[in-house]
Design a protein around this motif. Structure first.
Motif, short mmCIF file in Angstrom:
data_model
loop_
_atom_site.label_atom_id
_atom_site.label_comp_id
_atom_site.label_asym_id
_atom_site.label_seq_id
_atom_site.Cartn_x
_atom_site.Cartn_y
_atom_site.Cartn_z
N LYS A 28 0.84 -1.19 0.00
CA LYS A 28 0.00 0.00 0.00
C LYS A 28 0.88 1.25 0.00
N SER A 29 0.37 2.28 -0.62
CA SER A 29 1.05 3.58 -0.62
C SER A 29 0.00 4.64 -0.31
N LYS A 30 0.42 5.88 -0.28
CA LYS A 30 -0.54 6.95 -0.01
C LYS A 30 -1.56 7.09 -1.13
N ASP A 31 -1.19 6.65 -2.34
CA ASP A 31 -2.08 6.73 -3.50
C ASP A 31 -3.10 5.60 -3.54
N GLY A 32 -2.73 4.42 -3.08
CA GLY A 32 -3.60 3.25 -3.15
C GLY A 32 -2.78 1.99 -3.01
N ILE A 33 -3.21 0.93 -3.68
CA ILE A 33 -2.50 -0.35 -3.63
C ILE A 33 -1.67 -0.50 -4.90
N LYS A 34 -0.40 -0.85 -4.74
CA LYS A 34 0.49 -1.04 -5.89
C LYS A 34 0.54 -2.51 -6.26
N TRP A 35 0.51 -2.77 -7.57
CA TRP A 35 0.54 -4.11 -8.13
C TRP A 35 1.62 -4.17 -9.21
N ARG A 36 2.26 -5.34 -9.35
CA ARG A 36 3.29 -5.53 -10.36
C ARG A 36 3.01 -6.84 -11.11
N CYS A 37 3.39 -6.89 -12.37
CA CYS A 37 3.18 -8.08 -13.18
C CYS A 37 3.87 -9.28 -12.53
N THR A 38 3.25 -10.47 -12.64
CA THR A 38 3.81 -11.66 -12.02
C THR A 38 5.03 -12.20 -12.77
N VAL A 39 5.23 -11.78 -14.01
CA VAL A 39 6.42 -12.18 -14.76
C VAL A 39 7.57 -11.28 -14.31
N LYS A 40 8.61 -11.87 -13.75
CA LYS A 40 9.67 -11.09 -13.11
C LYS A 40 10.41 -10.15 -14.06
N SER A 41 10.52 -10.52 -15.33
CA SER A 41 11.25 -9.69 -16.28
C SER A 41 10.41 -8.55 -16.84
N CYS A 42 9.11 -8.53 -16.51
CA CYS A 42 8.20 -7.51 -17.02
C CYS A 42 8.14 -6.34 -16.05
N THR A 43 8.13 -5.13 -16.58
CA THR A 43 8.10 -3.93 -15.75
C THR A 43 6.72 -3.29 -15.66
N SER A 44 5.70 -3.98 -16.14
CA SER A 44 4.35 -3.45 -16.10
C SER A 44 3.85 -3.39 -14.66
N ASN A 45 3.17 -2.27 -14.31
CA ASN A 45 2.64 -2.12 -12.96
C ASN A 45 1.40 -1.23 -12.98
N VAL A 46 0.60 -1.33 -11.93
CA VAL A 46 -0.61 -0.52 -11.80
C VAL A 46 -0.78 -0.11 -10.34
N CYS A 47 -1.61 0.90 -10.14
CA CYS A 47 -1.98 1.33 -8.80
C CYS A 47 -3.50 1.43 -8.78
N SER A 48 -4.12 0.76 -7.79
CA SER A 48 -5.57 0.76 -7.69
C SER A 48 -6.01 1.43 -6.41
N ASP A 49 -7.30 1.75 -6.32
CA ASP A 49 -7.82 2.29 -5.08
C ASP A 49 -7.90 1.17 -4.04
N GLU A 50 -8.24 1.51 -2.80
CA GLU A 50 -8.27 0.55 -1.70
C GLU A 50 -9.27 -0.58 -1.93
N SER A 51 -10.36 -0.30 -2.61
CA SER A 51 -11.39 -1.32 -2.84
C SER A 51 -11.12 -2.14 -4.10
N VAL A 52 -10.05 -1.85 -4.83
CA VAL A 52 -9.65 -2.55 -6.04
C VAL A 52 -10.78 -2.56 -7.07
N THR A 53 -11.38 -1.40 -7.27
CA THR A 53 -12.42 -1.27 -8.29
C THR A 53 -12.01 -0.33 -9.41
N THR A 54 -11.02 0.54 -9.15
CA THR A 54 -10.61 1.54 -10.13
C THR A 54 -9.09 1.59 -10.21
N LEU A 55 -8.58 1.68 -11.45
CA LEU A 55 -7.14 1.88 -11.64
C LEU A 55 -6.84 3.37 -11.53
#
Length: 107
Positions: A28-55
């Motif tokens: 968690k961060s001040k912005d929301g919840i941070k997520w990263r791709c499960t493939v270790k070599s991939c740099t794709s990431n997202v940040c969602s709200d606390e309820s995980v309904t909106t990116l």
């Protein structure tokens, strides 16, 4: 609009599925919840709200193909958790119930 789906991994950790790509929860961060791709070599990431309904923010530039059989993995993980919780129920009955109640296409 991206479809967000939150499921549990084989180890019981939260996963986020967006457009057939899996993301693991970083924290968690001040912005929301941070997520990263499960493939270790991939740099794709997202940040969602606390309820995980909106990116809130997203970098969906993957350097690999989509996850194969993701619907089958979701049903299998759900079945495994139920098999651990309901040890007296016959396996065939658990499988039948899980396939009937799942709203996903397994093929």
């Amino acid at each position: 609009m991206d479809l967000l789906q939150q499921v549990l991994s084989e180890k019981g950790k939260p996963l986020l599925i967006i457009n057939e790509f899996k993301f693991r929860k970083i924290g968690k961060s001040k912005d929301g919840i941070k997520w990263r791709c499960t493939v270790k070599s991939c740099t794709s990431n997202v940040c969602s709200d606390e309820s995980v309904t909106t990116l809130l923010t997203s970098n969906l530039n993957h350097n690999h193909d989509k996850s194969e059989n993701i619907n089958r993995q979701i049903v299998a993980n759900s079945f495994k958790r139920k098999a651990i919780d309901q040890i007296t129920t016959r396996p065939l009955k658990l499988i039948r119930n899980e396939v009937q109640t799942s709203a996903v296409n397994l093929m």
